[in-house]
Design a protein around this motif. Structure first.
Motif, mmCIF file in Angstrom:
data_model
loop_
_atom_site.group_PDB
_atom_site.id
_atom_site.type_symbol
_atom_site.label_atom_id
_atom_site.label_comp_id
_atom_site.label_asym_id
_atom_site.label_seq_id
_atom_site.Cartn_x
_atom_site.Cartn_y
_atom_site.Cartn_z
ATOM 1 N N LYS A 199 3.971 6.464 -6.512
ATOM 2 C CA LYS A 199 2.925 5.494 -5.450
ATOM 3 C C LYS A 199 1.132 5.690 -6.020
ATOM 4 O O LYS A 199 0.841 6.774 -5.940
ATOM 5 N N THR A 236 0.827 1.274 -3.071
ATOM 6 C CA THR A 236 0.688 0.300 -4.475
ATOM 7 C C THR A 236 1.867 0.981 -5.214
ATOM 8 O O THR A 236 1.783 2.175 -4.963
ATOM 9 N N ASP A 237 2.409 0.298 -5.397
ATOM 10 C CA ASP A 237 3.527 1.134 -6.655
ATOM 11 C C ASP A 237 2.847 0.949 -8.035
ATOM 12 O O ASP A 237 2.085 0.649 -8.330
ATOM 13 N N LYS A 241 3.034 -4.750 -8.047
ATOM 14 C CA LYS A 241 3.754 -5.126 -7.329
ATOM 15 C C LYS A 241 3.898 -5.613 -5.886
ATOM 16 O O LYS A 241 3.589 -6.679 -5.113
ATOM 17 N N GLU A 242 3.209 -4.350 -5.423
ATOM 18 C CA GLU A 242 3.436 -4.389 -4.223
ATOM 19 C C GLU A 242 2.012 -3.561 -3.653
ATOM 20 O O GLU A 242 0.949 -3.233 -4.172
ATOM 21 N N LYS A 243 2.371 -4.260 -1.781
ATOM 22 C CA LYS A 243 0.699 -3.484 -1.806
ATOM 23 C C LYS A 243 0.650 -3.724 0.705
ATOM 24 O O LYS A 243 1.512 -4.679 0.953
ATOM 25 N N ARG A 244 0.969 -2.250 0.617
ATOM 26 C CA ARG A 244 1.449 -2.276 1.979
ATOM 27 C C ARG A 244 -0.528 -1.019 2.661
ATOM 28 O O ARG A 244 -0.175 -0.294 2.013
#
Length: 356
Positions: A199, A236-237, A241-244
């Motif tokens: 992460k 993000t990863d 691809k992820e956005k938290r």
């Protein structure tokens, strides 16, 4: 020397105002540099070193002549043996030289200026210590704030040529493909990489909001009436691809650290108010809660501080009893122990590499 150090200190804020100044001609450190043709080992090991170590870049004059050239060294400090070792040295040509020693793979990542006149930019290089050859990995950057390898990927935060913002980037060291995270309104202030959980945590703010605040500083003349843009911490990863979104504050979130299940943000209400204690925001990733407190010890400088593997120590750049350098901070006793406090020269950045 003092004048140079003041210049180096001012460059710490290069991305706060997105101003970069440099008039040096680039000097290639090694004739084996292969522009635009990366040649990193095809198999990059992911195994961890046994003990924690700190990698840092340190700049000083090559001679006693203050008008002479400045060299940057990559140093490594082993927390178990307490040994500080010089790994690599290169010419100081970048606007703010950074470096990272990958002990497992015997590689050094570093930044140097490429080009001249209006076409220059700081690019990322990798040095294979076994062959003593350097390879240029990027050709489209202007200035670089972070360089952090992890396995077969190299993460960085940089200003891309032609853009006004600071982007998070990743280079796949096998395919040589580059990916960018963010957009043309997002300025990245700080990042920290959790290698174990793959992460990345990012502190960022809006370029438009920053510019609006600069243009509308209402209030009494002679005072700092700048309204701090909202800083948001994201997760993000490694594939972007992820956005938290974790949390937002109207603070300058200038530094991020992480330990098991937590992201810790050091923040200030104003820029460079060293006499005022920083606000520490401890974000629990599991229950998504925040705990806010004041940092009661000596101020930690920007420079990528982080925790030891067991979470009992923080390694950081600080000024203790008027001596600036790398310190070990004991979380339980709240005491600083000096590791490297040079009389001459300047520590540019550090990274804490956790062992297994």
């Amino acid at each position: 020397m003092k004048k140079q150090l003041k210049t180096l200190i001012s460059l710490l804020l290069i991305f706060v105002l997105l101003i970069a100044c440099s008039s040096k001609e680039v000097i290639s450190e090694d004739k084996n540099i292969q522009n635009n043709s990366p040649d990193v080992n095809s198999e990059v090991k992911i195994t961890k070193p046994v003990a924690d170590y700190i990698t840092m870049s340190y700049s000083e004059y090559a001679t006693t002549n203050e008008n002479g050239e400045i060299k940057t060294q990559i140093l490594s400090y082993d927390t178990s043996t307490k040994k500080l070792e010089k790994i690599f040295e290169f010419d100081y040509t970048a606007q703010y030289p950074l470096g990272y020693y990958d002990k497992t793979n015997q590689l050094v990542y570093y930044t140097q200026r490429v080009g001249a006149d209006q076409e220059y930019g700081d690019q990322i290089f990798v040095r294979d210590l076994s062959s003593n050859k350097s390879t240029q990995l990027t050709d489209n950057l202007f200035a670089v704030n972070y360089v952090i390898p992890s396995g077969d990927q190299l993460f960085f935060a940089a200003n891309v040529k032609g853009e006004q913002v600071v982007r998070l980037g990743a280079i796949n060291l096998k395919t040589k493909k580059m990916e960018l995270w963010g957009d043309n309104d997002t300025i990245i202030e700080a990042i920290t990489v959790d290698h174990s959980n793959k992460k990345i945590y990012i502190s960022a703010y809006s370029l438009k909001q920053r510019n609006y605040s600069l243009a509308h500083q209402d209030g009494p003349a002679g005072q700092n009436n700048f309204k701090m843009p909202t800083h948001t911490v994201y997760e993000t990863d490694f594939d972007f691809k992820e956005k938290r979104k974790l949390f937002s504050k109207n603070y300058w979130i200038r530094m991020l650290m992480h330990k098991e299940g937590h992201v810790i943000a050091f923040s200030d209400k104003e820029y460079n108010k060293g006499q005022i204690p920083s606000t520490v925001i401890d974000y629990d990733l599991a229950d998504r809660s925040t705990d806010v407190s004041q940092w009661e010890a000596v101020r930690l400088q920007r420079g990528d501080a982080n925790y030891s593997r067991d979470g009992n120590k923080i390694y950081a750049i600080a000024i203790v009893k008027n001596k600036r350098g790398l310190y070990e901070y004991d979380v339980r006793t709240k005491k600083f122990t000096p590791i490297f406090t040079p009389e001459d020269g300047f520590i540019n950045n550090i990274q804490v590499v956790n062992g297994s």
